[in-house]
Enzyme design. Structure first.
Site, PDB file in Angstrom:
ATOM      1  N   THR A  28       0.844  -1.202   0.000  1.00 43.20           N
ATOM      2  CA  THR A  28       0.000   0.000   0.000  1.00 43.20           C
ATOM      3  C   THR A  28       0.877   1.249   0.000  1.00 43.20           C
ATOM      4  OG1 THR A  28      -1.797  -1.150   1.120  1.00 43.20           O
ATOM      5  CG2 THR A  28      -1.736   1.250   1.380  1.00 43.20           C
ATOM      6  N   SER A  30       2.106   5.099  -2.249  1.00 44.41           N
ATOM      7  CA  SER A  30       2.374   5.629  -3.587  1.00 44.41           C
ATOM      8  C   SER A  30       3.565   4.946  -4.257  1.00 44.41           C
ATOM      9  CB  SER A  30       2.625   7.143  -3.505  1.00 44.41           C
ATOM     10  OG  SER A  30       3.751   7.410  -2.685  1.00 44.41           O
ATOM     11  N   THR A  31       4.505   4.422  -3.476  1.00 47.12           N
ATOM     12  CA  THR A  31       5.661   3.765  -4.115  1.00 47.12           C
ATOM     13  C   THR A  31       5.267   2.376  -4.596  1.00 47.12           C
ATOM     14  OG1 THR A  31       7.033   4.964  -2.529  1.00 47.12           O
ATOM     15  CG2 THR A  31       8.129   3.299  -3.882  1.00 47.12           C
ATOM     16  N   GLY A  83       6.016  -0.466   0.420  1.00 53.27           N
ATOM     17  CA  GLY A  83       6.795   0.740   0.739  1.00 53.27           C
ATOM     18  C   GLY A  83       7.112   0.807   2.220  1.00 53.27           C
ATOM     19  N   GLY A  97      -0.039   4.653   5.665  1.00 54.02           N
ATOM     20  CA  GLY A  97      -1.325   4.503   4.981  1.00 54.02           C
ATOM     21  C   GLY A  97      -2.348   3.773   5.828  1.00 54.02           C
ATOM     22  N   GLU A 103      -0.585  -5.433   5.811  1.00 51.31           N
ATOM     23  CA  GLU A 103       0.726  -5.429   5.155  1.00 51.31           C
ATOM     24  C   GLU A 103       1.672  -6.388   5.864  1.00 51.31           C
ATOM     25  OE1 GLU A 103       1.629  -1.259   5.491  1.00 51.31           O
ATOM     26  OE2 GLU A 103       1.320  -0.925   3.341  1.00 51.31           O
TER      27      GLU A 103
HETATM   28  O1  DER Z   1       1.420   2.502   4.841  1.00 56.12           O
HETATM   29  C1  DER Z   1       2.542   2.069   4.550  1.00 56.12           C
HETATM   30  O2  DER Z   1       3.258   1.391   5.286  1.00 56.12           O
HETATM   31  C2  DER Z   1       3.049   2.430   3.198  1.00 56.12           C
HETATM   32  O3  DER Z   1       3.918   1.510   2.729  1.00 56.12           O
HETATM   33  C3  DER Z   1       3.515   3.820   3.218  1.00 56.12           C
HETATM   34  O4  DER Z   1       3.681   4.339   4.453  1.00 56.12           O
HETATM   35  C4  DER Z   1       4.626   4.229   2.332  1.00 56.12           C
HETATM   36  O5  DER Z   1       3.986   5.186   1.579  1.00 56.12           O
HETATM   37  P1  DER Z   1       4.612   5.910   0.338  1.00 56.12           P
HETATM   38  O6  DER Z   1       5.205   4.839  -0.538  1.00 56.12           O
HETATM   39  O7  DER Z   1       3.430   6.586  -0.300  1.00 56.12           O
HETATM   40  O8  DER Z   1       5.632   6.864   0.883  1.00 56.12           O
END
Ligand code: DER
Length: 223
Positions: A28, A30-31, A83, A97, A103
């Protein structure tokens, strides 16, 4: 935060590592979203793939990308791509997120857990607030227990909803600031032991690979 180009480079590199016929944990944020989109491209070119999502967000994105979705009841992931909010070596803080419970379930079930990030996530030692998913009725007792451990718990407010963030599982999130975390493993065990805590965002010793996108390419660290 972090540059979109770096996130995209890391996500797309991770997607290249996925072999035909794989079951992939879909992280989850953006990456990880860049990896999901890149996997969708490969599915369009004939890649045989099944995805296990870690949130409504990653499931919806995967469906849009044309990825067949399954659950942990159907298969364990060969690899998972996810991410992080902060990375020190192979220890992570996740949960930005509010998806860290599912996750961690998927990331820890995978044979190989690949973290994708931009350089802004990397630090010498973890000091980012640690998200906790807590039962709604537990927010006060957990906040007190966190204070007893030297942390400061803050209920995560929602951006586009009045009141607090409510997770995909129907729970609340406390962001707990402990300052610099000397022993992530020890703190993680203490947080797991607090009644009412579903999951904390310290991912200690779970990551197998860390891919960090830079403007010049992708740095890969393998455990
Ligand atoms: O929620 C999470 O652990 C996501 O991996 C996140 O925190 C990383 O988000 P980003 O890739 O949008 O920075």
């Amino acid at each position: 935060g972090g540059s979109e180009a770096a996130k995209r480079a890391a996500g797309e590199r991770a997607a290249e590592l996925v072999e035909d016929g794989a079951v992939v944990g879909l992280g989850t944020g953006s990456t990880a979203a860049h990896a999901i989109r890149a996997l969708g491209e490969r599915v369009g070119q004939g890649l045989d793939l099944r995805g296990i999502p870690t949130s409504y967000g990653s499931a919806d994105l995967a469906r849009e990308a044309g990825i067949e979705l399954v659950t942990l009841d159907d298969a364990l992931p060969d690899v998972t791509i996810d991410g992080a909010d902060q990375i020190a070596g192979f220890d992570l803080i996740k949960g930005g997120g509010a998806a860290h419970t599912r996750e961690k379930l998927v990331d820890s079930a995978a044979k190989r857990f690949v973290v994708v990030a931009d350089p802004s996530k990397e630090v010498e030692s973890l000091d980012h607030p640690v998200p906790l998913e807590v039962l709604p009725s537990a927010r006060e007792p957990v906040s007190r227990a966190v204070a007893g451990l030297g942390g400061e718990a803050e209920l995560r407010g929602a951006e586009r909803k009045d009141g607090p963030v409510v997770t995909d599982n129907g729970n609340l999130v406390l962001d707990c600031d402990f300052g610099r975390i000397e022993s992530p493993a020890e703190l993680g065990d203490e947080l797991s032991a607090i009644p009412g805590v579903l999951e904390h965002g310290l991912f200690v010793g779970l990551a197998d690979d860390v891919l960090v996108g830079t403007d010049g390419g992708v740095e890969e660290r393998r455990r």
